[in-house]
Design an enzyme around this catalytic site. Structure first.
Site, PDB file in Angstrom:
ATOM      1  N   TRP B 325      -0.818   7.373  -0.691  1.00 18.73           N
ATOM      2  CA  TRP B 325      -2.267   7.592  -0.918  1.00 18.73           C
ATOM      3  C   TRP B 325      -3.026   7.491   0.405  1.00 18.73           C
ATOM      4  CZ3 TRP B 325      -6.577   4.602   0.051  1.00 18.73           C
ATOM      5  CH2 TRP B 325      -7.761   5.008  -0.554  1.00 18.73           C
ATOM      6  N   HIS B 326      -2.544   6.610   1.291  1.00 24.27           N
ATOM      7  CA  HIS B 326      -3.250   6.406   2.556  1.00 24.27           C
ATOM      8  C   HIS B 326      -3.132   7.589   3.495  1.00 24.27           C
ATOM      9  CE1 HIS B 326      -3.529   2.216   1.279  1.00 24.27           C
ATOM     10  NE2 HIS B 326      -4.543   2.141   2.114  1.00 24.27           N
ATOM     11  N   GLY B 327      -2.102   8.374   3.346  1.00 24.94           N
ATOM     12  CA  GLY B 327      -2.018   9.536   4.230  1.00 24.94           C
ATOM     13  C   GLY B 327      -0.694  10.240   4.149  1.00 24.94           C
ATOM     14  N   PHE B 477      -8.752   8.540   4.690  1.00 25.17           N
ATOM     15  CA  PHE B 477      -7.913   8.460   3.490  1.00 25.17           C
ATOM     16  C   PHE B 477      -8.640   9.065   2.341  1.00 25.17           C
ATOM     17  CE2 PHE B 477      -6.685   4.441   5.849  1.00 25.17           C
ATOM     18  CZ  PHE B 477      -5.762   5.127   6.610  1.00 25.17           C
TER      19      PHE B 477
END
Lengths: 320, 477
Positions: B325-327, B477
């Protein structure tokens, strides 16, 4: 709700007062321009040595070598170059007003420019420090007259930011101070090449496209008519110099747009030295005399200083 | 528009005055104003992506109504699936397209086939991960009949795009925020004053801690091969505080701003660096995301109901997805995986819910055991941060290799004294107020002492702030 707003107001007003106090503290007046600050401090300590001061941007700082100027005028001029890089009109005015000008000073050489902040200064602390009440008031009137709302907003924002910019307490000394004494405040760009990225970038841009300089020479030049607020500021600068017994010499630099000076009275004692014409000063538009697209190199500045001294000699002669 | 910009300093008072003075006691108009302000706030970055945001709002608004209207479970599931697919489709396209294409090309290349991937120059719409998750939580809750579908479009649109939380959270739940949007708001002095204090604390963490650590961290991570090991350790410790100051600072400003409008947002941070184990850390770090994954992924996967193996599998899934999800980078996935690994011993020994209370409750000084546990937890968290910060996997591995070097004994020069002083100040203030919502929510101190602290913090913000365009890390993000 009233209590909340009142508390917010009291806090805001408290910081505002502290900020205004700091803004007016002499110690922090040049926090955004270390170069100018050190030069002024140096001049203040050695004021009795000089009879001429030079104010303006890098086009004065890098182009006029006071040591050469002194000898070319048979030492009638003993100049110190207070100009510094990235300085534009309002900043030069502020610098002039904040400098403790000694009674020895006979000539002030002042570069004229339009009121255009440089892009890379516009959002940095470089632009904040000189936004005191008089400079802000001048800029506000100027932008209002031109109906330039964006610049007006920027000026007001800079004024408010200057008040709340407590980081001025933390000003840092420059690690490089050679420019203070090297030929009385003159410092050629070649000497800064290894120290500053911006100097290298501009030089690289020039080497990439040297045709810009010749294109500039062929461009049609139109004298720019400044608005009444700007003219009044020049007149008040003129009056201030007259009151102190100083002769004001206004300079329109190389590589800049010419300005229409017809508003100055014919009997005015102020002299104007105009170097804007590419046709008259062809030698400064050649590869061997420039460092980048807007500045001379050491060789070019030597020639320029000589030409400047010739004009200055005429001014000195006319005074007799 | 950044929270720490002059533009926001002008925008906020204008919206505040219109909200409480011009539109006082007019809930519909107040909501309309907040929605307009939110769209303007978002459009300041890139007005083109406003259409994507509006599309996402319209999609979830109609999906919610259709799910509720559906006469059969099958039909409701169809609308839910459609909405999830489109939402995740957009998120996947804008955020992960190039990652998948490149990874596929690398994989095929590993078998000796040369592939020239067709990558796109895609700009990531700011906040897409956050508003997509707002919308998803809403339609899943409607599907599960936790809430009824919202019929008022303005109120629903405001729930998704409310400007304090639009670009970097906290990730809100319809069950929490929508009732507040629907209710008439009355100005509450205590709430607003607390909001201002929280904004001040958020600005301190962002502009003083994060922005002052950032240049040193960038320098150390950028020259990791030349720096001595002791400086590399300093680099990762400073990054730990940079990311904390940046993200929790943003959350504090968001919560504080929302309080000025009479609405409470979900708490996102609860002093995570005072955690005694990794499980406690994850109950205190990015709480709104952790709880989102718990409610909408971990529980649907079976949670801890299917025995130890299921518990471990689901925990790993949650952490890996959280990393992703963060990248779109393997470094984030490894970061997630590492945190899951750290979690594993607690899970197996059933000790992941040991430290539910705040550390050293009712005491000023923690026990020696607590100090050791806090330091150990901080160390493993920092180790994982190396992967989070590094440009790629090889850079992270090389950074770690370089730390285990004899130069670890060298005195780190230059030592960032100012930054450490500021961090210690922040930790002291937060330690004293660790049972409260934020560092400046102080109840027991005498009023004059509280004011002294506010003045000190305000002075530090004005004195040490790095002005300029310092964006918040979590915007990406």
């Amino acid at each position: 709700m009233k209590r909340f707003l009142l508390k917010i107001f009291v806090w805001f007003f408290g910081i505002l007062l502290i900020g205004l106090f700091l803004m007016n503290c002499k110690k922090y007046q040049f926090y955004g321009n270390g170069e100018a600050r050190l030069k002024i401090e140096y001049y203040t300590k050695n004021a009795t040595k000089y009879n001429t001061l030079i104010f303006g941007s890098s086009r004065m700082y890098r182009h006029i070598n006071p040591t050469l100027l002194d000898s070319a005028t048979s030492h009638k001029i003993k100049a110190y170059n207070l100009a510094s890089g990235g300085t534009f009109f309002s900043e030069s005015l502020y610098q002039f007003h904040q400098t403790p000008i000694d009674k020895n000073i006979k000539y002030v050489i002042f570069e004229l420019q339009d009121l255009m902040p440089f892009e890379n200064n516009a959002y940095s602390e470089k632009i904040l420090y000189y936004h005191d009440i008089p400079t802000t008031s001048f800029e506000v009137k100027y932008h209002l007259k031109n109906k330039d709302w964006n610049s007006l907003f920027l000026t007001l924002t800079n004024f408010v930011s200057n008040i709340f910019y407590f980081k001025k307490l933390n000003r840092q000394e420059l690690y490089h101070t050679e420019f203070l004494t090297f030929n009385n405040g003159y410092f050629p760009l070649e000497k800064d090449y290894t120290l500053f990225q911006s100097v290298r970038t501009q030089r690289a841009a020039y080497l990439k496209d040297t045709t810009q300089l010749t294109q500039r020479m062929e461009q049609k030049v139109m004298k720019k008519k400044m608005n009444v607020v700007w003219k009044n500021e020049i007149k008040s600068l003129e009056k201030e110099c007259q009151d102190r017994g100083i002769k004001l010499i206004l300079v329109s630099s190389l590589f800049t747009q010419p300005i229409d000076f017809s508003f100055l009275k014919k009997d005015s004692t102020t002299k104007i030295l105009d170097f804007t014409s590419p046709k008259k000063f062809k030698e400064f538009y050649t590869y061997k005399n420039v460092h980048d697209n807007g500045h001379l190199n050491m060789r070019g500045s030597k020639i320029f200083t000589q030409k400047f001294a010739d004009r200055l000699n005429n001014v000195i002669e006319s005074e007799k | 528009m950044l929270f720490n910009s002059i533009a926001f300093a002008i925008f906020l008072p204008i919206v505040f005055v219109l909200y409480w003075f011009v539109l006082k006691n007019k809930k519909r108009q107040q909501n309309f104003l907040l929605l307009g302000a939110s769209f303007y706030f978002y459009a300041c970055w890139d007005w083109r992506f406003l259409f994507l945001l509006i599309f996402s709002i319209v999609l979830d608004y109609f999906s919610g109504i259709q799910i509720e209207k559906s006469k059969s479970k099958k039909m409701a599931t169809f609308w839910l699936t459609l909405s999830i697919a489109i939402n995740l489709g957009f998120l996947g396209f804008f955020k992960y397209y190039n990652f998948f294409v490149d990874s596929f090309a690398d994989l095929i290349g590993g078998f000796g086939f040369a592939v020239h991937p067709w990558t796109l120059k895609i700009i990531l719409p700011i906040g897409i991960s956050f508003y997509t998750f707002h919308g998803l939580s809403y339609i899943i809750d409607v599907y599960k009949k936790k809430i009824s579908a919202e019929k008022n479009f303005i109120e629903y649109a405001l729930f998704v795009s409310y400007f304090p939380l639009l670009v970097a959270g906290p990730i809100e739940r319809a069950t929490h925020l929508l009732p507040q949007v629907k209710k008439a708001r009355i100005f509450n002095y205590e709430q607003a004053a607390n909001g201002v204090r929280q904004i001040l604390w958020g600005l301190f963490k962002k502009m003083v801690i994060a922005d002052n650590c950032a240049p040193i961290v960038n320098e150390i991570f950028g020259n990791a091969d030349q720096e001595p090991a002791s400086r590399l350790v300093i680099g990762v410790v400073l990054f730990a505080f940079q990311i904390y100051g940046d993200f929790s600072g943003y959350s504090d400003i968001a919560l504080g701003v929302s309080r000025l409008f009479g609405m409470e947002l979900l708490k996102n941070f609860a002093f995570p660096y005072f955690s005694r184990d990794i499980a406690e850390f994850w109950r205190r770090w990015h709480i709104s995301l952790s709880s989102w994954f718990r409610d909408y992924l971990y529980f649907p996967l079976g949670g801890s109901r299917g025995g130890m193996w299921m518990k471990i599998r689901n925990t790993f899934i949650i952490f890996l997805v959280s990393g992703f999800w963060h990248g779109a980078n393997w470094t984030f996935i490894i970061w997630g995986g590492l945190n899951a690994l750290f979690f594993l011993p607690l899970l197996i020994r059933d000790k992941n819910r040991n430290n539910l209370e705040t550390v050293a409750m009712g005491k000023l000084i923690p026990t020696f055991r607590d100090v050791v546990n806090i330091l150990f937890t901080f160390t493993i968290v920092c180790f994982a941060w190396i992967f989070f910060r590094a440009e790629n996997l090889s850079a992270a591995i090389s950074y770690i290799k370089n730390i285990f070097d004899s130069s670890i004994l060298q005195f780190p020069k230059p030592l960032p004294k100012k930054e450490f002083f500021l961090i210690v100040f922040m930790l002291c203030v937060e330690w004293i107020n660790r049972t409260h919502d934020h560092g400046l929510e102080i109840h027991r101190w005498k009023p004059w002492l509280r004011r002294v602290l506010y003045i000190v913090v305000l002075f530090l913000v004005l004195h040490y702030s790095n002005f300029g365009n310092h964006e918040f890390i979590y915007f990406q993000f």
